[in-house]
Design an enzyme around this catalytic site. Structure first.
Site, PDB file in Angstrom:
ATOM      1  N   CYS A 142       0.708  -1.077  -0.040  1.00 21.91           N
ATOM      2  CA  CYS A 142       0.001   0.119   0.004  1.00 21.91           C
ATOM      3  C   CYS A 142       0.891   1.305   0.113  1.00 21.91           C
ATOM      4  CB  CYS A 142      -1.160   0.044   1.268  1.00 21.91           C
ATOM      5  SG  CYS A 142      -0.442  -0.539   2.769  1.00 21.91           S
ATOM      6  N   HIS A 193      -2.861   6.223   4.677  1.00 23.63           N
ATOM      7  CA  HIS A 193      -1.145   6.282   5.106  1.00 23.63           C
ATOM      8  C   HIS A 193      -0.907   7.749   4.497  1.00 23.63           C
ATOM      9  CE1 HIS A 193      -1.283   2.084   6.219  1.00 23.63           C
ATOM     10  NE2 HIS A 193      -0.633   1.527   5.267  1.00 23.63           N
TER      11      HIS A 193
HETATM   12  P1  NAP Z   1      -6.718  -9.610   8.407  1.00 22.81           P
HETATM   13  O1  NAP Z   1      -7.831  -8.451   8.579  1.00 22.81           O
HETATM   14  O2  NAP Z   1      -6.100 -10.227   9.383  1.00 22.81           O
HETATM   15  O3  NAP Z   1      -7.476 -10.713   7.608  1.00 22.81           O
HETATM   16  C1  NAP Z   1      -6.845 -12.001   7.279  1.00 22.81           C
HETATM   17  C2  NAP Z   1      -7.795 -12.829   6.094  1.00 22.81           C
HETATM   18  O4  NAP Z   1      -6.846 -13.786   5.607  1.00 22.81           O
HETATM   19  C3  NAP Z   1      -9.041 -13.151   6.996  1.00 22.81           C
HETATM   20  O5  NAP Z   1      -9.889 -13.269   6.141  1.00 22.81           O
HETATM   21  C4  NAP Z   1      -8.660 -14.554   7.277  1.00 22.81           C
HETATM   22  O6  NAP Z   1      -9.797 -15.345   7.306  1.00 22.81           O
HETATM   23  C5  NAP Z   1      -7.777 -14.864   6.207  1.00 22.81           C
HETATM   24  N1  NAP Z   1      -6.869 -16.057   6.449  1.00 22.81           N
HETATM   25  C6  NAP Z   1      -6.094 -16.432   7.327  1.00 22.81           C
HETATM   26  N2  NAP Z   1      -5.663 -17.503   7.400  1.00 22.81           N
HETATM   27  C7  NAP Z   1      -6.111 -18.142   6.237  1.00 22.81           C
HETATM   28  C8  NAP Z   1      -5.819 -19.405   5.629  1.00 22.81           C
HETATM   29  N3  NAP Z   1      -5.115 -20.296   6.164  1.00 22.81           N
HETATM   30  N4  NAP Z   1      -6.710 -19.758   4.578  1.00 22.81           N
HETATM   31  C9  NAP Z   1      -7.551 -18.896   4.227  1.00 22.81           C
HETATM   32  N5  NAP Z   1      -7.811 -17.584   4.510  1.00 22.81           N
HETATM   33  C10 NAP Z   1      -6.920 -17.422   5.686  1.00 22.81           C
HETATM   34  O7  NAP Z   1      -5.603  -9.055   7.425  1.00 22.81           O
HETATM   35  P2  NAP Z   1      -5.636  -7.959   6.223  1.00 22.81           P
HETATM   36  O8  NAP Z   1      -5.249  -6.836   6.259  1.00 22.81           O
HETATM   37  O9  NAP Z   1      -6.746  -8.280   5.584  1.00 22.81           O
HETATM   38  O10 NAP Z   1      -4.386  -8.476   5.390  1.00 22.81           O
HETATM   39  C11 NAP Z   1      -4.524  -9.788   4.565  1.00 22.81           C
HETATM   40  C12 NAP Z   1      -3.026  -9.824   3.717  1.00 22.81           C
HETATM   41  O11 NAP Z   1      -3.182  -8.843   2.757  1.00 22.81           O
HETATM   42  C13 NAP Z   1      -1.864  -9.591   4.535  1.00 22.81           C
HETATM   43  O12 NAP Z   1      -1.214 -10.588   5.300  1.00 22.81           O
HETATM   44  C14 NAP Z   1      -1.131  -8.961   3.438  1.00 22.81           C
HETATM   45  O13 NAP Z   1      -0.273 -10.114   2.932  1.00 22.81           O
HETATM   46  C15 NAP Z   1      -2.146  -8.389   2.407  1.00 22.81           C
HETATM   47  N6  NAP Z   1      -2.092  -6.939   2.670  1.00 22.81           N
HETATM   48  C16 NAP Z   1      -1.557  -6.164   1.565  1.00 22.81           C
HETATM   49  C17 NAP Z   1      -1.587  -4.757   1.676  1.00 22.81           C
HETATM   50  C18 NAP Z   1      -1.129  -3.880   0.669  1.00 22.81           C
HETATM   51  O14 NAP Z   1      -0.462  -3.195   0.821  1.00 22.81           O
HETATM   52  N7  NAP Z   1      -1.494  -4.107  -0.605  1.00 22.81           N
HETATM   53  C19 NAP Z   1      -2.266  -4.079   2.854  1.00 22.81           C
HETATM   54  C20 NAP Z   1      -2.639  -5.066   3.722  1.00 22.81           C
HETATM   55  C21 NAP Z   1      -2.588  -6.309   3.833  1.00 22.81           C
HETATM   56  P3  NAP Z   1     -10.544 -15.815   8.797  1.00 22.81           P
HETATM   57  O15 NAP Z   1     -11.524 -14.799   9.074  1.00 22.81           O
HETATM   58  O16 NAP Z   1     -10.968 -17.187   8.765  1.00 22.81           O
HETATM   59  O17 NAP Z   1      -9.351 -15.842   9.795  1.00 22.81           O
HETATM   60  O1  3JN Z   2       1.519  -2.507   7.583  1.00 18.25           O
HETATM   61  C1  3JN Z   2       0.810  -2.053   6.413  1.00 18.25           C
HETATM   62  O2  3JN Z   2       0.238  -0.929   6.737  1.00 18.25           O
HETATM   63  C2  3JN Z   2       0.827  -2.579   5.337  1.00 18.25           C
HETATM   64  C3  3JN Z   2       0.874  -3.929   5.352  1.00 18.25           C
HETATM   65  C4  3JN Z   2       0.999  -4.807   4.477  1.00 18.25           C
HETATM   66  C5  3JN Z   2       1.240  -6.149   4.767  1.00 18.25           C
HETATM   67  C6  3JN Z   2       1.084  -6.839   5.953  1.00 18.25           C
HETATM   68  C7  3JN Z   2       1.408  -8.118   6.245  1.00 18.25           C
HETATM   69  C8  3JN Z   2       2.010  -9.186   5.329  1.00 18.25           C
HETATM   70  C9  3JN Z   2       1.955  -7.066   3.781  1.00 18.25           C
HETATM   71  C10 3JN Z   2       2.002  -6.579   2.303  1.00 18.25           C
HETATM   72  O3  3JN Z   2       1.314  -6.414   1.656  1.00 18.25           O
HETATM   73  O4  3JN Z   2       3.286  -6.160   2.114  1.00 18.25           O
HETATM   74  C11 3JN Z   2       2.248  -8.415   3.897  1.00 18.25           C
HETATM   75  C12 3JN Z   2       2.911  -9.248   3.207  1.00 18.25           C
HETATM   76  O5  3JN Z   2       3.910  -9.157   3.069  1.00 18.25           O
HETATM   77  O6  3JN Z   2       2.343  -9.775   2.224  1.00 18.25           O
END
Ligand code: NAP
Ligand code: 3JN
Length: 349
Positions: A132, A252
């Site tokens: 992000c 952010h």
């Molecule tokens: P979050 O609020 O903690 O949600 C995690 C999600 O993943 C929940 O839907 C959870 O389902 C699911 N999950 C966890 N373990 C799983 C498994 N083994 N199989 C299937 N689903 C599973 O996290 P979030 O903030 O949405 O972020 C999720 C991921 O997106 C992060 O880890 C990161 O890699 C990515 N992300 C990317 C950005 C970006 O910068 N583009 C920003 C934030 C996050 P349950 O409800 O069953 O627990």
């Molecule tokens: O911390 C934030 O503001 C953004 C977080 C992104 C994030 C959180 C957990 C795992 C990422 C990501 O998208 O870079 C990951 C990841 O490495 O997949």
């Protein structure tokens, strides 16, 4: 009259902070969905979520979940993407992955559509959505790079807790109340996977996002550095980052210092360039105290830029303040834009 083509879409991590915004974005943009599948871990499987007024039952994500799926939007963490993204591709889906699992793979396009949409064309089944903090910065810097050339970028981020997921949002609410009640915050600290120590976030500022690397930078900082170079096709661009978590919920903000090649660049010409840039809104009128803030940006898809000023010592140096909703343009909105490009450009192969 020809029928609009529609697609079978899976959202992996639908219950998460990003997943919920994916559903909102698919709905707002009226994405052409034939069938929708909502996937999670076994913890949420069986519960229901609604989309366009219809209730869907969450299913546990497994390799077979992707049979018949055209587009799979993944945001369930890197380990889930590593175990399931290729299974989805094997079954004919194109994966748009929000994690860092494949971002730096040579075979995987890393895309912000306003910046490098054409890169999607070379996909082999997986397209990565950048971090992000990277997305909002490159959206603002690409037009400047194109017009004036770009030599150096130094960024400090001010990141909302929602970037760390739904648990972190709850943690801030709990800690803020406890702090104001004079309670001991140590009882309100969530354990963090892979981290020996965890500091309170309420009324604090934490100069650590993700884990430390051997070079002293955090993984979040290295993601910003490496992803920026890849997306902007600028291997030699000098980039340094300091990523900081702050106690607010959404968007952010970034203080960005740049040095451009063109010695004739001025604040006005940079502003004019950004006014014309897709997905960017200039909010820059210091005489009237007008600049973007995280609260103003929350819920909006644009990248907002303000406080553009010339460095006082370096004639080709400029400072910018860049703000965007981390869960929208930083994650869900950008992913859905990639999906739309796949369809509109006929790159869904
Ligand atoms: P979050 O609020 O903690 O949600 C995690 C999600 O993943 C929940 O839907 C959870 O389902 C699911 N999950 C966890 N373990 C799983 C498994 N083994 N199989 C299937 N689903 C599973 O996290 P979030 O903030 O949405 O972020 C999720 C991921 O997106 C992060 O880890 C990161 O890699 C990515 N992300 C990317 C950005 C970006 O910068 N583009 C920003 C934030 C996050 P349950 O409800 O069953 O627990
Ligand atoms: O911390 C934030 O503001 C953004 C977080 C992104 C994030 C959180 C957990 C795992 C990422 C990501 O998208 O870079 C990951 C990841 O490495 O997949």
């Amino acid at each position: 009259m020809s029928e609009v083509k529609s697609y079978n879409v899976a959202v992996v991590g639908a219950t998460g902070a990003v997943g919920q915004k994916m559903l909102e974005t698919l709905e707002i943009r009226d994405f052409p969905i034939k069938q929708l599948k909502l996937l999670s871990s076994s913890r949420s499987a069986g519960t229901k979520m609604s989309f366009k007024g219809v209730h869907y039952t969450l299913e546990e994500a497994k390799p077979e979940s992707f049979e018949g799926i055209d587009i799979a939007l993944f945001s369930a963490g890197g380990s889930v993407s590593k175990s399931l993204a290729k299974e989805a591709v094997k079954r004919g889906a194109v994966v748009i992955d929000n994690t860092s699992a494949f971002r730096m793979d040579q075979d995987v396009p890393l895309v912000v559509p306003e910046v490098n949409e054409e890169d999607i064309k070379a996909h082999k089944g997986i397209i990565a959505n950048p971090n992000c903090s990277t997305i909002q910065m490159v959206a603002a810097l690409k037009p400047i790079q194109a017009k004036f050339g770009l030599k150096r970028v130094i960024v400090s981020t001010y990141q909302a807790v929602s970037g760390a997921g739904t648990a972190a949002v709850e943690e801030l609410k709990d800690q803020a109340q406890a702090f104001l009640n004079g309670e001991d915050l140590t009882a309100k600290l969530l354990p963090v996977k892979g981290a020996a120590k965890h500091y309170p976030i309420a009324f604090n500022a934490l100069p650590q996002i993700d884990v430390f690397q051997d070079n002293g930078y955090t993984f979040e900082e290295m993601k910003m550095i490496n992803e920026t170079r890849k997306i902007m096709h600028a291997e030699d661009l000098a980039v340094a980052a300091t990523c900081v978590r702050l106690p607010f919920f959404t968007s952010h903000a970034e203080s960005v210092y740049i040095e451009v090649e063109d010695k004739a660049a001025e604040v006005r010409s940079i502003q004019q360039t950004l006014i014309q840039a897709p997905g960017v809104t200039l909010v820059d009128d210091p005489s009237n105290q007008i600049y973007p803030t995280p609260l103003d940006a929350a819920g909006k898809p644009d990248v907002f830029v303000g406080r553009i000023r010339k460095d006082l010592d370096q004639s080709n140096g400029f400072h910018l303040w860049i703000v965007s909703d981390n869960l929208l343009k930083g994650a869900a909105w950008n992913s859905v834009q990639i999906a739309e490009s796949l369809i509109n450009q006929n790159w869904l192969k």
